[in-house]
Design a protein around this motif. Structure first.
Motif, PDB file in Angstrom:
ATOM      1  N   ASN A 115       0.736  -1.133  -0.038  1.00 60.77           N
ATOM      2  CA  ASN A 115       0.120   0.082   0.042  1.00 60.77           C
ATOM      3  C   ASN A 115       0.878   1.177   0.054  1.00 60.77           C
ATOM      4  OD1 ASN A 115      -1.725   2.213   0.598  1.00 60.77           O
ATOM      5  ND2 ASN A 115      -2.963   0.977   1.869  1.00 60.77           N
ATOM      6  N   VAL A 132       0.284   4.035   0.942  1.00 62.97           N
ATOM      7  CA  VAL A 132       0.166   4.908   2.263  1.00 62.97           C
ATOM      8  C   VAL A 132       1.010   4.332   3.385  1.00 62.97           C
ATOM      9  CG1 VAL A 132      -1.625   5.616   4.133  1.00 62.97           C
ATOM     10  CG2 VAL A 132      -2.095   5.478   1.598  1.00 62.97           C
ATOM     11  N   ALA A 133       1.356   2.906   3.209  1.00 61.40           N
ATOM     12  CA  ALA A 133       2.026   2.030   4.299  1.00 61.40           C
ATOM     13  C   ALA A 133       3.790   2.260   3.890  1.00 61.40           C
ATOM     14  CB  ALA A 133       1.614   1.012   4.344  1.00 61.40           C
ATOM     15  N   ARG A 134       3.987   3.008   2.781  1.00 58.71           N
ATOM     16  CA  ARG A 134       5.355   2.690   2.443  1.00 58.71           C
ATOM     17  C   ARG A 134       6.132   4.012   3.338  1.00 58.71           C
ATOM     18  NH1 ARG A 134       7.692   1.006  -2.309  1.00 58.71           N
ATOM     19  NH2 ARG A 134       6.173  -0.139  -3.616  1.00 58.71           N
TER      20      ARG A 134
END
Length: 460
Positions: A117, A119-121
């Motif tokens: 995702n 956003v999760a990076r």
């Protein structure tokens, strides 16, 4: 209820076609039994109405329309993984090649990966030291980055890959948290032997996982090899908390296998015969590098590709350059001058370098030294072109200074031994030593404070 299909429609190269099939999914794995005793694996690559096209991972020699039975597993291709894979060698589909037995694990992992995702990076920070001055100082490899090497046939990319595997290390954490996944596609037997022997002699084999698809192995296996390697890397990074460097060679062999299979499937070709989905296919591999917010591990990628006819506009390097964060370009001209590694620094760049160097990471002067070397070496090329017209004797004194800088830069900074491992401080000090050939007034990319601190210490 499990169904077994006893008749094939046709066998065409590595593909088999079946009809009257039901409840079959794209990418589903199949088991093919030949003459009631030989088992082969394959996967569904195309479905149209009640027909399915299956890609076989092994040679289809001996398979006919009436001597083979096909069983659909109802799942995609998965491989068992545990921390015991470190120090092991596997073939292109994750089967042990080193005769050390099967990998036993309670979990199997889908080789198509787990999409990360955005956003999760986490933004890549900190660097990986390769011990090679031209890379560490000028095209710094950042942890979590994807940085390809653009090479050509017959050039020293195999030696460079082996040297990076032997010397690479991370800063700030223990070596036990660092490992390397090495994926080779379509390499010759002597190259495979060279890599393994090189890792054994350097004593780093226990932190390397090898997935090797040899030149005489099926081309279909070549499509799975980088996916197996990246799945192993994801397991080690995000479940075991390790920092993983993935080296994939040669991506051009992978793309040619993709083109051959696309042609067999009678798909509409795109530029130079490659399938139209080449970009998205490469992106599905390259984008599996990175770092995640709640995970301590990271995946850094160095894909290596050989440019056909040294053409950087060829579809494979062209599309790779769009997806990745820079490139290291090897030059045939520099190699012919007996310089190893033959890195051409001017077209090479690392787009994430600025965020992983400087004070707190490498050294406060790193960015400015790098900028100044690029600027000076770029001017050297202009002066070489001028000298070819008017002769070197007619050059001004300052131009002769630059010519001397260029010669010393290539002989002392670019060129190093195959087993020479320079740390970052040694590389930056060497950069100052070479910049000191130029008058202080020419170093206009370096701030006065940095110049006062470092320039005087190297000038005799």
């Amino acid at each position: 209820m499990k169904k077994e299909y006893l008749m094939l429609d046709r066998v065409q190269g590595p593909l088999i076609v079946l009809s009257n099939i039901k409840d079959v999914a794209y990418d589903e794995i199949v088991d093919i039994t030949v003459d009631g005793k030989y088992k082969k694996k394959g996967k569904v690559v195309q479905i149209y109405k009640d027909k399915a096209v299956v890609q076989v991972f092994e040679p289809t020699l001996g398979i006919s329309v009436d001597n083979a039975s096909v069983h659909f597993r109802g799942e995609s291709f998965k491989i068992p993984l545990s921390k015991d894979i470190l120090g092991r060698e596997f073939n292109g589909i994750g089967e042990p090649r080193d005769k050390a037995g099967e990998v036993y694990s309670s979990k199997k992992y889908d080789v198509n990966g787990r999409p990360m995702n955005p956003v999760a990076r986490r933004y890549p920070r900190n660097y990986i030291q390769t011990g090679i001055s031209s890379i560490d100082a000028l095209v710094t490899l950042i942890r979590g980055q994807k940085l390809p090497i653009f090479s050509g046939n017959g050039m020293a990319h195999n030696e460079l890959a082996a040297q990076i595997v032997r010397q690479a290390k991370i800063s700030g954490e223990g070596e036990d948290k660092f490992c390397i996944v090495f994926g080779a596609m379509g390499i010759k037997h002597d190259d495979a032997h060279f890599f393994k022997k090189s890792f054994e002699e350097a004593g780093v084999l226990e932190k390397v996982v090898m997935f090797t698809n040899l030149a005489d192995d099926p081309i279909v296996e070549r499509i799975i090899t980088p996916r197996c390697a990246l799945t192993a890397a994801e397991y080690l990074a995000f479940e075991e908390g390790m920092h993983v460097l993935v080296i994939l060679t040669d991506m051009t062999s992978y793309c040619e296998a993709l083109r051959e299979l696309s042609s067999l499937r009678e798909e509409v070709p795109s530029r130079k015969g490659y399938p139209g989905y080449l970009y998205s296919d490469l992106a599905s591999l390259y984008e599996r590098a990175g770092m995640m917010n709640e995970k301590s591990g990271s995946i850094t990628q160095i894909p290596i590709l050989t440019m056909p006819n040294d053409d950087i506009t060829h579809p494979v390097p062209d599309l790779t350059g769009f997806i990745t964060e820079g490139q290291i370009v090897l030059s045939r001209g520099i190699q012919q001058r007996d310089i190893y590694p033959p890195v051409n620094i001017l077209p090479s760049l690392s787009r994430l370098m600025k965020d992983g160097i400087g004070e707190g990471f490498t050294r406060e002067d790193h960015a400015e030294v790098s900028n100044q070397i690029f600027a000076a070496y770029s001017r050297v090329q202009d002066i070489i072109a001028l000298a070819q017209v008017i002769g070197e004797d007619e050059l001004s004194d300052i131009d002769k200074n630059y010519m001397e800088f260029g010669r010393v830069f290539e002989a002392k900074f670019l060129k190093q031994e195959y087993d020479e491992n320079r740390d970052m401080a040694e590389t930056l000090d060497l950069g100052w030593e070479i910049l000191s050939i130029l008058p202080r007034g020419e170093l206009d990319r370096i701030s006065p404070e940095i110049l006062n601190k470092y320039y005087k210490t190297v000038v005799k």
